[in-house]
Design an enzyme around this catalytic site. Structure first.
Site, mmCIF file in Angstrom:
data_model
loop_
_atom_site.group_PDB
_atom_site.id
_atom_site.type_symbol
_atom_site.label_atom_id
_atom_site.label_comp_id
_atom_site.label_asym_id
_atom_site.label_seq_id
_atom_site.Cartn_x
_atom_site.Cartn_y
_atom_site.Cartn_z
ATOM 1 N N LYS A 139 0.831 -1.197 0.000
ATOM 2 C CA LYS A 139 0.000 0.000 0.000
ATOM 3 C C LYS A 139 0.870 1.253 0.000
ATOM 4 O O LYS A 139 1.728 1.410 0.877
ATOM 5 C CB LYS A 139 -0.893 0.016 1.253
ATOM 6 C CG LYS A 139 -1.967 -1.050 1.267
ATOM 7 C CD LYS A 139 -3.075 -0.722 0.283
ATOM 8 C CE LYS A 139 -4.255 -1.669 0.453
ATOM 9 N NZ LYS A 139 -5.226 -1.521 -0.665
ATOM 10 N N ASP A 176 -0.267 -0.428 -4.602
ATOM 11 C CA ASP A 176 -1.662 0.030 -4.597
ATOM 12 C C ASP A 176 -1.766 1.390 -3.919
ATOM 13 O O ASP A 176 -1.555 1.512 -2.710
ATOM 14 C CB ASP A 176 -2.546 -0.990 -3.870
ATOM 15 C CG ASP A 176 -4.032 -0.661 -3.990
ATOM 16 O OD1 ASP A 176 -4.382 0.347 -4.648
ATOM 17 O OD2 ASP A 176 -4.846 -1.420 -3.429
ATOM 18 N N LYS A 258 -13.357 -7.218 -7.322
ATOM 19 C CA LYS A 258 -13.633 -7.658 -5.960
ATOM 20 C C LYS A 258 -15.033 -8.266 -5.962
ATOM 21 O O LYS A 258 -16.025 -7.542 -5.813
ATOM 22 C CB LYS A 258 -13.553 -6.456 -5.012
ATOM 23 C CG LYS A 258 -12.133 -5.860 -4.912
ATOM 24 C CD LYS A 258 -12.129 -4.597 -4.100
ATOM 25 C CE LYS A 258 -10.815 -4.286 -3.422
ATOM 26 N NZ LYS A 258 -9.602 -4.596 -4.144
HETATM 27 O O1 LIG Z 1 -6.069 -6.830 -3.501
HETATM 28 C C1 LIG Z 1 -5.381 -7.379 -2.639
HETATM 29 O O2 LIG Z 1 -4.340 -7.986 -2.937
HETATM 30 C C2 LIG Z 1 -5.735 -7.332 -1.190
HETATM 31 C C3 LIG Z 1 -7.012 -6.607 -0.870
HETATM 32 C C4 LIG Z 1 -6.934 -5.118 -0.892
HETATM 33 O O3 LIG Z 1 -5.903 -4.558 -1.162
HETATM 34 C C5 LIG Z 1 -8.118 -4.367 -0.494
HETATM 35 C C6 LIG Z 1 -8.914 -4.905 0.515
HETATM 36 C C7 LIG Z 1 -10.026 -4.243 0.969
HETATM 37 C C8 LIG Z 1 -10.358 -3.032 0.435
HETATM 38 C C9 LIG Z 1 -9.593 -2.487 -0.591
HETATM 39 C C10 LIG Z 1 -8.478 -3.148 -1.079
HETATM 40 C C11 LIG Z 1 -7.757 -2.553 -2.254
HETATM 41 O O4 LIG Z 1 -7.297 -3.272 -3.151
HETATM 42 O O5 LIG Z 1 -7.699 -1.344 -2.365
HETATM 43 MG MG LIG Z 2 -6.863 -1.512 -4.541
#
Ligand SMILES: O=C(O)CCC(=O)c1ccccc1C(=O)O
Ligand SMILES: [Mg+2]
Length: 318
Positions: A139, A176, A258
């Site tokens: 992140k 991300d 998702k």
């Molecule tokens: O995508 C992944 O590898 C993990 C999950 C993740 O990052 C995520 C999990 C919950 C809410 C938002 C996000 C995101 O991708 O931003």
């Molecule tokens: Mg994301």
């Protein structure tokens, strides 16, 4: 044909709060539901809303469940309105458990492990690597960019020096930003990514995910043209209408899907079977119940065999 319906809200605290550009997240809340058929078979489902991604809120989902009768029809399950996408997923999942339509093996998938923002990434990645992980997502867009790029260089160094030269498989690293960068900052990150990827070494920056806000698709398309590192849309494609719109506007890189908040799995399957998109399936920190349904969908729709973003269990205890 109708089913007996029961539901139960849950709360599950993170071991360490998840820090993203959208803020701090301390508690995952959701609803576990089940449907029972005439023979007494039970199908489980999970509603795990993510309102900061544009799904309904936990409260909306609870109100929806509370107003349903204790026996519901198939018609009810397949006519849940589009403004309740996490509910569509939860009810359809439970229905599909009772009426399975495929028997794919979800154990064949490989996983991307989610790394925390900030300096702790430097120890976390190594622990997960020692447990066998080869794909990671970090992140960014949370702290000052100079500081983050500094940690990024240390992370690359740490990976390079940990890997043995005979390491058979590349390490894939995803970044991300959760909409947290400016155009200038995204360019800076992508310059660093392109440099690493040009090396063709043991580390590949697989993609930069959602650098800019959802109203800046034009600028993200421009970044795709300018840099060789791939970009992924996530917040921009949280549901079917958004996915359709970005696809129509010419997005050719990666789409993060998702399933738990996307809406009807049936409609998602229909879209993916008609457009062979490069998809990364990802968790929203649902429990094992939602994960199982989401991973079944992922294994049916994965064309490019990318790691699934479900390496999240180390974020919770038990
Ligand atoms: O995508 C992944 O590898 C993990 C999950 C993740 O990052 C995520 C999990 C919950 C809410 C938002 C996000 C995101 O991708 O931003
Ligand atoms: Mg994301």
């Amino acid at each position: 044909m109708n089913y007996q319906f029961q539901f139960q809200p849950y709360q599950r605290p993170f071991k360490i709060p998840l820090k993203t550009a959208h803020g701090m997240w301390k508690m995952r809340e959701g609803i576990i539901l089940n449907l029972t058929d005439k023979q007494g078979n039970i199908g489980w489902g999970e509603i795990a809303p993510l309102s900061w991604f544009g799904s309904e809120t936990m409260e909306d989902a609870l109100i929806f469940c509370q107003q349903l009768p204790s026996r519901i029809s198939i018609e009810t399950i397949f006519t849940i309105p589009d403004h309740l996408p996490a509910c569509q997923f939860g009810f359809e999942s439970a229905f599909t458990e009772l009426n399975p339509n495929s028997f794919l093996d979800i154990n064949k998938l490989h996983y991307s492990e989610l790394l925390p923002a900030g300096e702790t990434v430097l120890t976390t990645w190594k622990t997960l690597f020692q447990q066998g992980a080869k794909t990671f997502k970090w992140k960014i867009g949370v702290d000052d960019i100079t500081e983050e790029i500094n940690i990024f260089q240390k992370l690359i160094h740490s990976i390079t020096t940990t890997l043995s030269p005979t390491q058979a498989q590349k390490i894939h690293l995803r970044l991300d930003a959760n909409e947290g960068l400016t155009f200038e900052q995204a360019k800076k990150w992508l310059e660093h990514c392109d440099l690493i990827n040009a090396n063709q070494g043991l580390i590949e920056i697989e993609f930069l995910e959602q650098p800019l806000s959802i109203d800046q698709l034009d600028l993200m398309l421009e970044l795709c043209d300018r840099y060789s590192t791939l970009l992924a849309l996530d917040e921009s494609v949280a549901n079917l209408q958004q996915l359709n719109s970005c696809y129509q506007q010419g997005w050719l890189d990666i789409f993060v899907i998702k399933p738990a908040i996307f809406g009807s799995p049936k409609k998602l399957k229909n879209f993916c079977q008609n457009h062979e998109i490069d998809a990364v399936f990802s968790s929203v920190f649902e429990t094992n119940i939602g994960q199982k349904s989401a991973l079944k969908i992922a294994s049916e729709l994965l064309f490019y065999n990318r790691a699934v973003g479900f390496g999240i269990n180390h974020w919770f205890t038990g």
